[in-house]
Scaffold this active site. Structure first.
Site, PDB file in Angstrom:
ATOM      1  N   GLU A  98      -5.045  -5.117  10.754  1.00 56.28           N
ATOM      2  CA  GLU A  98      -4.016  -4.101  10.933  1.00 56.28           C
ATOM      3  C   GLU A  98      -4.251  -3.351  12.243  1.00 56.28           C
ATOM      4  OE1 GLU A  98      -2.133  -2.861   7.004  1.00 56.28           O
ATOM      5  OE2 GLU A  98      -3.898  -1.630   7.244  1.00 56.28           O
ATOM      6  N   SER A 148       3.760  -2.411  10.253  1.00 57.86           N
ATOM      7  CA  SER A 148       5.226  -2.429  10.382  1.00 57.86           C
ATOM      8  C   SER A 148       5.858  -3.762   9.967  1.00 57.86           C
ATOM      9  CB  SER A 148       5.642  -2.049  11.803  1.00 57.86           C
ATOM     10  OG  SER A 148       5.213  -0.727  12.102  1.00 57.86           O
ATOM     11  N   GLY A 189       2.794   2.019  10.743  1.00 60.31           N
ATOM     12  CA  GLY A 189       3.752   3.108  10.550  1.00 60.31           C
ATOM     13  C   GLY A 189       4.506   3.492  11.812  1.00 60.31           C
ATOM     14  N   HIS A 209      -9.300   1.108   5.443  1.00 63.51           N
ATOM     15  CA  HIS A 209      -7.978   1.343   6.050  1.00 63.51           C
ATOM     16  C   HIS A 209      -8.143   2.322   7.217  1.00 63.51           C
ATOM     17  CE1 HIS A 209      -3.837   2.592   6.593  1.00 63.51           C
ATOM     18  NE2 HIS A 209      -3.487   1.498   5.945  1.00 63.51           N
ATOM     19  N   ASN A 241       0.876  -1.180   0.000  1.00 60.59           N
ATOM     20  CA  ASN A 241       0.000   0.000   0.000  1.00 60.59           C
ATOM     21  C   ASN A 241       0.909   1.224   0.000  1.00 60.59           C
ATOM     22  OD1 ASN A 241      -1.799   2.069   0.501  1.00 60.59           O
ATOM     23  ND2 ASN A 241      -2.180   1.493   2.631  1.00 60.59           N
ATOM     24  N   GLU A 277      -6.483   4.746   8.157  1.00 59.76           N
ATOM     25  CA  GLU A 277      -6.295   6.168   7.816  1.00 59.76           C
ATOM     26  C   GLU A 277      -7.563   6.749   7.189  1.00 59.76           C
ATOM     27  OE1 GLU A 277      -2.650   5.703   5.591  1.00 59.76           O
ATOM     28  OE2 GLU A 277      -1.640   5.155   7.456  1.00 59.76           O
ATOM     29  N   LYS A 321       0.134   4.299  -0.232  1.00 56.73           N
ATOM     30  CA  LYS A 321      -0.475   5.525   0.325  1.00 56.73           C
ATOM     31  C   LYS A 321      -0.235   6.702  -0.635  1.00 56.73           C
ATOM     32  CE  LYS A 321       0.354   3.505   4.783  1.00 56.73           C
ATOM     33  NZ  LYS A 321       0.354   3.655   6.219  1.00 56.73           N
TER      34      LYS A 321
END
Ligand code: PEP
Length: 247
Positions: free
Chosen positions: A162, A207, A168, A91, A9, A93, A11
């Site tokens: 996730e 990660s 991240g 996701h 991904n 985010e 992003k």
């Protein structure tokens, strides 16, 4: 039985030119017993598709919850289908920064299915939820909100677990905790669709890098990885794809 699936991904990273260079490099390698996907920004979907040589699946990072019309700045499932096989939905985010709620996520899944796009549905709890040991309840609620009474199967659905605190941050979930959750997700899916749950791929994300991929991917219910940061460097991403060779 379930082919491992390694998904990058990107992003909001890489121009179309950078994407083209990356993919040309990546497809020089042979991938054994593994499916590979890249989800670039919309502006690089064409570059990834054109250069993938049939070796890489292409995914979108988002889809509009409407099919067409006056929705400035949005991209519909029908448009994405020209470039993509898959779409990432839910996701963290999108859920947190762009306020996507359960209803929006469900509508996006419906639009994807209507347009024959396969969904990679992201689920995962925040740190406070895990501290209270409530992660199973939290993820179960996310699954039911997204998938209850929907016609999903091994072909049109992949799940990505996730944990938000691992995205991240460099903090990976332990293999044991990731396995426990992926097993729990499979069990929850079995309540909704008994015949398909054993065949649906469940990925871990948060990660993942070359050095931890092997342990995570050795777990019986972890069928692959959704990779953010480490998918931006071809060398590091290849280490994950070739996880079996890494110590
Ligand atoms: C992600 O954004 O889906 C992700 C898992 O990111 P990272 O690998 O950088 O933690």
């Amino acid at each position: 039985m379930r082919t491992k699936f390694i998904c990058g991904n990107w992003k909001m990273n890489k121009t179309a030119k950078e994407a083209e260079e990356f993919i040309k490099d990546l497809v020089k390698n042979d991938f054994k017993d593994v499916d590979v996907l890249i989800a670039p920004p919309f502006t690089s979907l064409d570059a990834v598709k054109r250069n993938s040589n049939g070796k890489i699946y292409v995914g979108s990072q988002n889809i509009c919850k409407f099919n067409d019309g006056a929705y400035t700045g949005e991209v519909s499932g029908k448009m994405l289908k020209e470039f993509c096989d898959y779409v990432i939905i839910g996701h963290s985010e999108r859920r947190t920064i762009f306020s996507e709620d359960y209803q929006t996520i469900r509508e996006k899944i419906l639009r994807a299915f209507e347009n024959n796009l396969k969904v990679i549905l992201c689920l995962g709890e925040e740190a406070e939820v895990r501290e209270k040991n409530k992660q199973n309840d939290f993820v179960k609620e996310e699954i039911l909100a997204a998938l209850d009474n929907l016609d999903f199967n091994r072909d049109n659905l992949t799940i990505a677990y996730e944990p938000i605190w691992a995205i991240g941050t460099g903090k990976t979930c332990s293999s044991e905790d990731a396995q426990d959750m992926c097993k729990f997700i499979r069990h929850t899916l079995s309540k909704l669709n008994k015949n398909e749950s054993e065949f649906i791929r469940i990925l871990y994300g948060g990660s993942v890098k070359g050095s931890n991929a092997k342990n995570l991917l050795a777990c019986p219910d972890i069928d692959g990885a959704l990779v953010g940061g480490a998918s931006l460097e071809a060398k590091e991403f290849l280490k994950i794809i070739n996880y079996k060779e890494n110590i």
